[in-house]
Write a protein that holds these residues in place. Sequence first.
Motif, mmCIF file in Angstrom:
data_model
loop_
_atom_site.group_PDB
_atom_site.id
_atom_site.type_symbol
_atom_site.label_atom_id
_atom_site.label_comp_id
_atom_site.label_asym_id
_atom_site.label_seq_id
_atom_site.Cartn_x
_atom_site.Cartn_y
_atom_site.Cartn_z
ATOM 1 N N CYS A 1 0.631 -1.203 0.084
ATOM 2 C CA CYS A 1 -0.543 0.268 -0.672
ATOM 3 C C CYS A 1 1.159 1.482 -0.202
ATOM 4 O O CYS A 1 0.400 2.880 -0.841
ATOM 5 C CB CYS A 1 -1.120 0.067 1.027
ATOM 6 N N ASP A 2 2.306 1.255 0.139
ATOM 7 C CA ASP A 2 3.035 2.442 0.302
ATOM 8 C C ASP A 2 4.734 1.540 0.313
ATOM 9 O O ASP A 2 4.578 0.368 0.090
ATOM 10 C CB ASP A 2 3.184 3.219 1.589
ATOM 11 N N ASP A 3 5.165 1.820 -0.010
ATOM 12 C CA ASP A 3 7.074 1.673 -0.259
ATOM 13 C C ASP A 3 7.547 1.352 1.188
ATOM 14 O O ASP A 3 8.126 0.151 0.606
ATOM 15 C CB ASP A 3 7.498 2.875 -0.449
ATOM 16 N N GLU A 4 6.736 0.638 2.380
ATOM 17 C CA GLU A 4 7.332 0.170 3.345
ATOM 18 C C GLU A 4 6.587 -0.956 4.123
ATOM 19 O O GLU A 4 6.687 -1.983 3.901
ATOM 20 C CB GLU A 4 7.287 1.320 4.682
ATOM 21 N N HIS A 5 5.468 -0.158 3.757
ATOM 22 C CA HIS A 5 3.761 -1.747 3.930
ATOM 23 C C HIS A 5 2.987 -2.542 3.339
ATOM 24 O O HIS A 5 2.968 -1.907 1.886
ATOM 25 C CB HIS A 5 2.961 -0.517 4.930
ATOM 26 N N ARG A 6 2.294 -3.490 3.307
ATOM 27 C CA ARG A 6 1.493 -4.204 3.301
ATOM 28 C C ARG A 6 0.360 -4.044 2.955
ATOM 29 O O ARG A 6 0.640 -3.255 4.361
ATOM 30 C CB ARG A 6 1.588 -5.547 2.872
ATOM 31 N N VAL A 7 -1.272 -4.043 2.779
ATOM 32 C CA VAL A 7 -2.510 -3.887 3.804
ATOM 33 C C VAL A 7 -2.688 -4.927 5.100
ATOM 34 O O VAL A 7 -2.919 -3.876 5.767
ATOM 35 C CB VAL A 7 -3.386 -4.416 2.533
ATOM 36 N N CYS A 8 -1.934 -5.707 5.474
ATOM 37 C CA CYS A 8 -1.759 -7.159 5.765
ATOM 38 C C CYS A 8 -1.536 -6.249 7.020
ATOM 39 O O CYS A 8 -1.786 -6.646 8.306
ATOM 40 C CB CYS A 8 -1.699 -7.841 5.545
ATOM 41 N N ASP A 9 0.059 -5.299 6.862
ATOM 42 C CA ASP A 9 1.033 -4.428 7.744
ATOM 43 C C ASP A 9 0.182 -4.048 8.571
ATOM 44 O O ASP A 9 0.073 -3.714 9.611
ATOM 45 C CB ASP A 9 2.017 -4.432 7.332
ATOM 46 N N ILE A 10 -0.760 -2.913 7.740
ATOM 47 C CA ILE A 10 -1.470 -1.949 7.974
ATOM 48 C C ILE A 10 -2.769 -3.070 9.297
ATOM 49 O O ILE A 10 -3.236 -1.991 10.151
ATOM 50 C CB ILE A 10 -2.144 -0.771 7.154
ATOM 51 N N ALA A 11 -3.566 -3.234 8.470
ATOM 52 C CA ALA A 11 -4.657 -4.366 9.228
ATOM 53 C C ALA A 11 -4.119 -5.018 10.850
ATOM 54 O O ALA A 11 -4.765 -4.642 11.837
ATOM 55 C CB ALA A 11 -5.221 -5.314 8.678
ATOM 56 N N ALA A 12 -3.526 -4.991 10.605
ATOM 57 C CA ALA A 12 -2.375 -5.963 12.063
ATOM 58 C C ALA A 12 -2.046 -4.842 13.044
ATOM 59 O O ALA A 12 -2.697 -4.901 13.621
ATOM 60 C CB ALA A 12 -0.897 -7.034 11.723
ATOM 61 N N GLN A 13 -1.946 -4.177 12.384
ATOM 62 C CA GLN A 13 -1.610 -2.780 13.220
ATOM 63 C C GLN A 13 -2.234 -2.146 14.102
ATOM 64 O O GLN A 13 -2.966 -1.710 15.611
ATOM 65 C CB GLN A 13 -1.064 -1.434 12.757
ATOM 66 N N ALA A 14 -3.734 -2.193 13.109
ATOM 67 C CA ALA A 14 -4.925 -2.158 13.748
ATOM 68 C C ALA A 14 -5.451 -2.768 14.426
ATOM 69 O O ALA A 14 -6.718 -2.456 15.690
ATOM 70 C CB ALA A 14 -6.276 -1.497 12.352
ATOM 71 N N LEU A 15 -5.735 -3.556 14.573
ATOM 72 C CA LEU A 15 -6.285 -5.138 14.968
ATOM 73 C C LEU A 15 -5.768 -4.314 16.973
ATOM 74 O O LEU A 15 -6.127 -4.658 17.220
ATOM 75 C CB LEU A 15 -6.303 -6.299 14.489
ATOM 76 N N GLN A 16 -4.377 -4.389 15.948
ATOM 77 C CA GLN A 16 -3.676 -4.384 18.010
ATOM 78 C C GLN A 16 -4.139 -2.887 18.020
ATOM 79 O O GLN A 16 -4.015 -3.577 19.613
ATOM 80 C CB GLN A 16 -2.224 -4.817 17.801
ATOM 81 N N LYS A 17 -4.619 -2.201 18.132
ATOM 82 C CA LYS A 17 -5.343 -0.641 18.477
ATOM 83 C C LYS A 17 -6.329 -1.676 19.244
ATOM 84 O O LYS A 17 -6.521 -0.990 20.295
ATOM 85 C CB LYS A 17 -5.103 0.440 17.534
ATOM 86 N N ILE A 18 -6.870 -1.957 17.978
ATOM 87 C CA ILE A 18 -8.523 -2.752 19.839
ATOM 88 C C ILE A 18 -8.630 -3.150 20.736
ATOM 89 O O ILE A 18 -8.784 -3.042 20.917
ATOM 90 C CB ILE A 18 -9.073 -3.170 17.562
ATOM 91 N N GLY A 19 -7.318 -4.309 20.123
ATOM 92 C CA GLY A 19 -6.781 -5.002 21.293
ATOM 93 C C GLY A 19 -8.193 -5.592 21.664
ATOM 94 O O GLY A 19 -7.970 -6.721 22.727
ATOM 95 N N THR A 20 -8.680 -6.253 21.257
ATOM 96 C CA THR A 20 -9.645 -7.176 21.504
ATOM 97 C C THR A 20 -9.199 -8.848 21.132
ATOM 98 O O THR A 20 -8.996 -8.643 20.934
ATOM 99 C CB THR A 20 -11.427 -7.449 21.037
#
Length: 93
Positions: free
Chosen positions: A62-81
Amino acid sequence: VGRVATAAALERFGEAATLPLLTALDDGSPLVRARAAASLGRMNSEASVPAIIALLADDVPCDDEHRVCDIAAQALQKIGTPEALAAVAGWQA
């Protein structure tokens, strides 16, 4: 670029933005999908966890350093359920 900015801006609308952001998770643009996931994560949208988990299989850059799955994992960690954290743990394994 317009859809990318829209996905990021929707976050300011709080809970009312959840449905449009969930829709954006299926967008044709990897950057839009990533921005929508990141916004939902910052909103701590527990309702979006199953849809964001599905993005863990999205390994498109999705950019030069990340894949969509990387951003999704970060989002899930923030939600934290427990469901979100278990999905990230399984994805990292």
